[in-house]
Design an enzyme around this catalytic site. Structure first.
Site, PDB file in Angstrom:
ATOM      1  N   LYS A 154       0.841  -1.118   0.049  1.00 31.71           N
ATOM      2  CA  LYS A 154       0.552  -0.204   0.002  1.00 31.71           C
ATOM      3  C   LYS A 154       0.727   0.956  -0.118  1.00 31.71           C
ATOM      4  O   LYS A 154       1.782   1.294   0.420  1.00 31.71           O
ATOM      5  CB  LYS A 154      -0.692  -0.347   1.497  1.00 31.71           C
ATOM      6  CG  LYS A 154      -1.651   0.913   1.235  1.00 31.71           C
ATOM      7  CD  LYS A 154      -3.048   0.804   2.381  1.00 31.71           C
ATOM      8  CE  LYS A 154      -2.685   1.731   3.774  1.00 31.71           C
ATOM      9  NZ  LYS A 154      -2.348   3.519   3.574  1.00 31.71           N
ATOM     10  N   ILE A 181     -15.236  16.613  -6.470  1.00 32.01           N
ATOM     11  CA  ILE A 181     -16.491  16.344  -7.501  1.00 32.01           C
ATOM     12  C   ILE A 181     -16.849  15.646  -8.042  1.00 32.01           C
ATOM     13  O   ILE A 181     -15.364  15.332  -8.541  1.00 32.01           O
ATOM     14  CB  ILE A 181     -16.841  18.148  -8.084  1.00 32.01           C
ATOM     15  CG1 ILE A 181     -15.241  18.717  -8.882  1.00 32.01           C
ATOM     16  CG2 ILE A 181     -17.201  19.343  -7.248  1.00 32.01           C
ATOM     17  CD1 ILE A 181     -15.796  19.767  -9.758  1.00 32.01           C
ATOM     18  N   ASP A 231      -3.796   4.226  -1.646  1.00 35.02           N
ATOM     19  CA  ASP A 231      -4.556   4.914  -1.101  1.00 35.02           C
ATOM     20  C   ASP A 231      -4.206   6.111  -1.250  1.00 35.02           C
ATOM     21  O   ASP A 231      -3.832   6.851  -0.149  1.00 35.02           O
ATOM     22  CB  ASP A 231      -4.106   4.245  -0.078  1.00 35.02           C
ATOM     23  CG  ASP A 231      -4.683   4.465   1.311  1.00 35.02           C
ATOM     24  OD1 ASP A 231      -6.074   4.898   0.653  1.00 35.02           O
ATOM     25  OD2 ASP A 231      -4.622   4.333   2.093  1.00 35.02           O
ATOM     26  N   LEU A 232      -5.254   6.863  -1.988  1.00 31.76           N
ATOM     27  CA  LEU A 232      -5.474   8.482  -1.668  1.00 31.76           C
ATOM     28  C   LEU A 232      -6.094   9.132  -1.512  1.00 31.76           C
ATOM     29  O   LEU A 232      -6.189  10.379  -1.112  1.00 31.76           O
ATOM     30  CB  LEU A 232      -4.609   8.910  -3.583  1.00 31.76           C
ATOM     31  CG  LEU A 232      -3.736   8.264  -3.920  1.00 31.76           C
ATOM     32  CD1 LEU A 232      -4.094   9.558  -5.757  1.00 31.76           C
ATOM     33  CD2 LEU A 232      -2.136   8.847  -3.863  1.00 31.76           C
ATOM     34  N   LYS A 233      -7.187   8.203  -0.746  1.00 32.65           N
ATOM     35  CA  LYS A 233      -8.816   8.170   0.135  1.00 32.65           C
ATOM     36  C   LYS A 233      -9.117   9.724  -0.938  1.00 32.65           C
ATOM     37  O   LYS A 233      -9.758  10.659  -0.527  1.00 32.65           O
ATOM     38  CB  LYS A 233      -8.368   8.681   1.212  1.00 32.65           C
ATOM     39  CG  LYS A 233      -8.170   7.593   1.962  1.00 32.65           C
ATOM     40  CD  LYS A 233      -8.004   7.706   3.481  1.00 32.65           C
ATOM     41  CE  LYS A 233      -8.130   6.962   4.283  1.00 32.65           C
ATOM     42  NZ  LYS A 233      -6.662   5.912   4.077  1.00 32.65           N
ATOM     43  N   LEU A 234     -10.069   9.421  -2.266  1.00 29.55           N
ATOM     44  CA  LEU A 234     -10.316  11.155  -3.222  1.00 29.55           C
ATOM     45  C   LEU A 234     -11.241  11.270  -2.768  1.00 29.55           C
ATOM     46  O   LEU A 234     -12.479  10.495  -2.267  1.00 29.55           O
ATOM     47  CB  LEU A 234      -9.800  10.419  -5.355  1.00 29.55           C
ATOM     48  CG  LEU A 234      -8.748   9.753  -5.455  1.00 29.55           C
ATOM     49  CD1 LEU A 234      -8.954   9.018  -6.821  1.00 29.55           C
ATOM     50  CD2 LEU A 234      -7.636  10.497  -5.306  1.00 29.55           C
ATOM     51  N   HIS A 235     -11.751  12.364  -2.617  1.00 32.81           N
ATOM     52  CA  HIS A 235     -13.342  12.968  -2.328  1.00 32.81           C
ATOM     53  C   HIS A 235     -12.767  14.205  -3.588  1.00 32.81           C
ATOM     54  O   HIS A 235     -11.959  15.404  -2.489  1.00 32.81           O
ATOM     55  CB  HIS A 235     -12.768  13.102  -0.602  1.00 32.81           C
ATOM     56  CG  HIS A 235     -14.080  13.972  -0.653  1.00 32.81           C
ATOM     57  ND1 HIS A 235     -14.335  13.599   1.018  1.00 32.81           N
ATOM     58  CD2 HIS A 235     -15.266  13.532  -1.154  1.00 32.81           C
ATOM     59  CE1 HIS A 235     -15.757  13.900   1.323  1.00 32.81           C
ATOM     60  NE2 HIS A 235     -16.405  14.482   0.154  1.00 32.81           N
ATOM     61  N   THR A 283     -14.046  15.928 -11.144  1.00 32.12           N
ATOM     62  CA  THR A 283     -11.756  15.992 -11.014  1.00 32.12           C
ATOM     63  C   THR A 283     -12.403  14.585 -10.013  1.00 32.12           C
ATOM     64  O   THR A 283     -10.851  14.143 -10.868  1.00 32.12           O
ATOM     65  CB  THR A 283     -12.254  17.053  -9.510  1.00 32.12           C
ATOM     66  OG1 THR A 283     -12.235  18.029 -10.240  1.00 32.12           O
ATOM     67  CG2 THR A 283     -11.236  17.079  -9.269  1.00 32.12           C
ATOM     68  N   ARG A 315       3.337  -0.264  10.709  1.00 33.41           N
ATOM     69  CA  ARG A 315       4.215  -0.434  11.437  1.00 33.41           C
ATOM     70  C   ARG A 315       4.638  -2.024  11.960  1.00 33.41           C
ATOM     71  O   ARG A 315       5.506  -1.627  12.152  1.00 33.41           O
ATOM     72  CB  ARG A 315       4.034   0.654  12.590  1.00 33.41           C
ATOM     73  CG  ARG A 315       4.377   1.454  11.630  1.00 33.41           C
ATOM     74  CD  ARG A 315       3.959   3.162  13.058  1.00 33.41           C
ATOM     75  NE  ARG A 315       2.403   2.496  13.047  1.00 33.41           N
ATOM     76  CZ  ARG A 315       1.173   3.886  13.628  1.00 33.41           C
ATOM     77  NH1 ARG A 315       1.112   4.864  14.189  1.00 33.41           N
ATOM     78  NH2 ARG A 315      -0.252   4.144  13.411  1.00 33.41           N
TER      79      ARG A 315
END
Ligand code: C5P
Length: 250
Positions: free
Chosen positions: A46, A77, A71-75, A80, A222
């Site tokens: 990841k 409109i 894992d960029l956690k797009l949010h 976009t 970790r």
């Protein structure tokens, strides 16, 4: 659950395919060193926002050996987010993340954009409520009621709008499986092998417990990357999951 990514290691190490190793560092050399030692005992790496902002597509391509969960956690409109998904398709991530709170139009736009990659498209995974957010914090953004209710509300929304699965806390897995069945892919961080330091994760399960509860993949950072021997730490986690899926019902 059946892992979507076959293990290259045979039945003995079938558990490795269910382990996603979080290479949480902005430093490319560190990430490459971890990838070399951990790769044989995990199914995916990841890469998160800090790594991607620091190293970009070239850094991403330098991480070799296992498929990537980006894992960029797009949010944003819908248009976009769709553009952002299309922008990363050439990197061929196996999974990517969006925020379910972006609502149905954004989730559907992400799924349609991912489909441009064809049958090898990335899985679109929705984040519901971040594990750092509790009921009091939810109330500050106008969401009343227990966290679990909001998780389930957003999970149903996301899956109905085209998400393939969810990123969820280990303590939500059983609730989500009971409510949603075996179809959605569940990717589960907040994992700590017995005796490992908790760090900033408050609500954890062991790898074996999470898989027994219904996790398709577990995300471990970790406890692997902070170990004296990251390769051995990943191997121990893979062996623990192999034991569960060969003797348990997962
Ligand atoms: O080091 P640790 O095992 O706690 O790392 C867990 C990984 O999973 C980190 O990359 C973290 O950003 C991610 N994550 C999480 N909780 C979430 C979503 C993602 O810990 N709810």
């Amino acid at each position: 659950m059946t892992a979507a990514i076959p293990s290259p290691y045979g039945a003995v190490y079938a558990g490795a395919a269910r382990v996603i190793a979080a290479l949480d560092t902005p430093d490319l050399d560190t990430a490459r060193s971890w990838a070399t030692s951990i790769g044989p005992n995990c199914g995916l790496f990841k890469l998160g926002l800090a790594f991607f902002l620091a190293n970009g597509a070239a850094g991403y391509r330098a991480i070799a050996g296992r498929p990537i969960f980006l894992d960029l956690k797009l949010h944003d409109i819908p248009a976009t987010v769709a553009d952002a998904v299309r922008a990363v398709l050439p990197l061929r991530p196996r999974m990517l993340t969006i925020h379910a709170a972006g609502t149905a139009a954004m989730i559907t736009a992400a799924r349609h954009a991912a489909e441009a990659a064809g049958p090898e498209r990335p899985l679109v995974l929705a984040v519901t409520v971040l594990t750092s957010i509790d009921a009091a914090a939810l109330a500050t953004i106008g969401v009343a009621g227990p966290v679990d209710a909001q998780v389930l509300r957003l999970a149903r929304l996301a899956l109905g709008a085209g998400a393939d699965g969810l990123v969820c806390s280990p303590l939500e897995v059983a609730m989500l499986r009971a409510a949603l069945g075996s179809g959605p892919k569940l990717v589960v961080p907040g994992i700590r092998p017995a005796g490992a330091a908790l760090g900033d994760q408050a609500r954890v399960m062991t790898p074996r417990e999470a898989v027994a509860a219904g996790a398709d993949w577990i995300v471990v950072g970790r406890p692997i990357t902070g170990a004296a021997d990251p390769g051995a730490a990943a191997a121990a986690i893979a062996a623990e999951i192999t034991a569960e899926i060969t003797t348990g019902s997962a």
